[in-house]
Motif scaffolding. Structure first.
Motif: not given
Length: 292
Positions: A9-14, A29-37, A214-217, A221-227
């Motif tokens: 997960c850390a690898h995906h997020i970074k 990549v996007s699908r797996n990123f969100h699954a792990v998140l 970051s270019f995420y919505p 971005q809120c979810r990434i910070i929490s993760a």
């Protein structure tokens, strides 16, 4: 298995450009990123730390005066990408486009509560009022409190320093000694509350996605910070020595204690009783220090 999962997960997020590095499509990549998140966020009940009050017999030099204190809270700005029409609301006093994130941590620098999402222009006090009014927000039992800085109201459940007095740690260097109860209180308060500043320092140093554009919505971005905060807690709980600890200072220790069925604080406002209690505590601390 959990460690491996979080490492992935850390690898995906970074890494925002995994499709180039691993020769995978952007959709994969996007699908797996969100699954792990999503998987990490579902573990919040396990990874968020339960608050533990400072006990009467605490000998920790940073915390022993703050009986029943649960930890420290503060807000931090994390740069974000937003549509052009939203930029004025997210613009901070430093002219950055950022999100105001409220976080609460234990003396051992593990997150108890995180509230991302507020615009960078929002005042810290406003964000805190929102946090304690939410159904699943920050819970502060009656009789307990958090340390906060002078940007917040000194009121029931939230102990702020004296304004107009020396406070920041660099003001106590070069052998300067406090000369009043208020200065001594501020010095002790600052040294204890510094755990949240070090917590933010570790978080941003470890997760570079929090300091890069970051270019995420905004919701993502809120979810990434929490993760990132949850992963921070996992690392802190699993590693006896954090390799990044030297960058932000030493940890403090707090003995645990439980609270059965508390009545929670539901609003933040100054009160004569709370101000008198702080004055009392400041004089007790100062007199004890003078006699030692």
């Amino acid at each position: 298995m959990v460690c491996s999962f979080l490492h992935i997960c850390a690898h995906h997020i970074k890494n925002k450009v995994l499709n180039r590095q691993l020769a995978r499509s952007g959709e994969t990549v996007s699908r797996n990123f969100h699954a792990v998140l999503n998987a990490v966020l579902r573990m919040h009940t396990i990874l968020l730390k339960e608050p533990e009050p400072i006990t009467e017999d605490s000998t920790d030099e940073h915390w022993k005066w703050f009986k029943n204190c649960l930890g420290a809270l503060d807000g931090t700005h994390i740069r974000v990408q937003v549509p052009a029409h939203d930029k004025p609301r997210y613009r901070t006093r430093k002219n950055e486009i950022a999100m105001n994130v409220l976080a609460v941590c234990t003396p051992k620098m593990q997150f108890i509560y995180i509230l991302p999402g507020w615009e960078g222009s929002a005042a810290d006090g406003r964000v805190l009022r929102d946090a304690i009014s939410r159904r699943n927000g920050l819970k502060v039992p009656q009789g307990f409190y958090y340390l906060c800085d002078a940007g917040y109201t000194n009121g029931n459940g939230f102990l702020a320093p004296y304004r107009g007095q020396r406070y920041h740690l660099n003001e106590w260097r070069d052998g300067y000694q406090p000369t009043t109860p208020q200065e001594f209180f501020n010095m002790k308060h600052s040294r204890a509350r510094n755990c949240i500043e070090r917590c933010f320092g570790l978080l941003k140093a470890r997760w570079k996605i929090l300091s890069e554009k970051s270019f995420y919505p905004i919701k993502t971005q809120c979810r990434i910070i929490s993760a990132c905060c949850l992963l921070h807690n996992y690392i802190r709980s699993e590693m006896a020595i954090d390799p990044m600890e030297s960058e932000v200072g030493e940890m403090n220790n707090t003995p645990p204690e439980a609270d059965p069925e508390p009545e929670f604080i539901s609003h933040v406002e100054p009160s004569d009783a709370w101000i008198a209690w702080r004055d009392n505590l400041a004089h007790q601390m100062f007199e004890s220090w003078q006699q030692s």
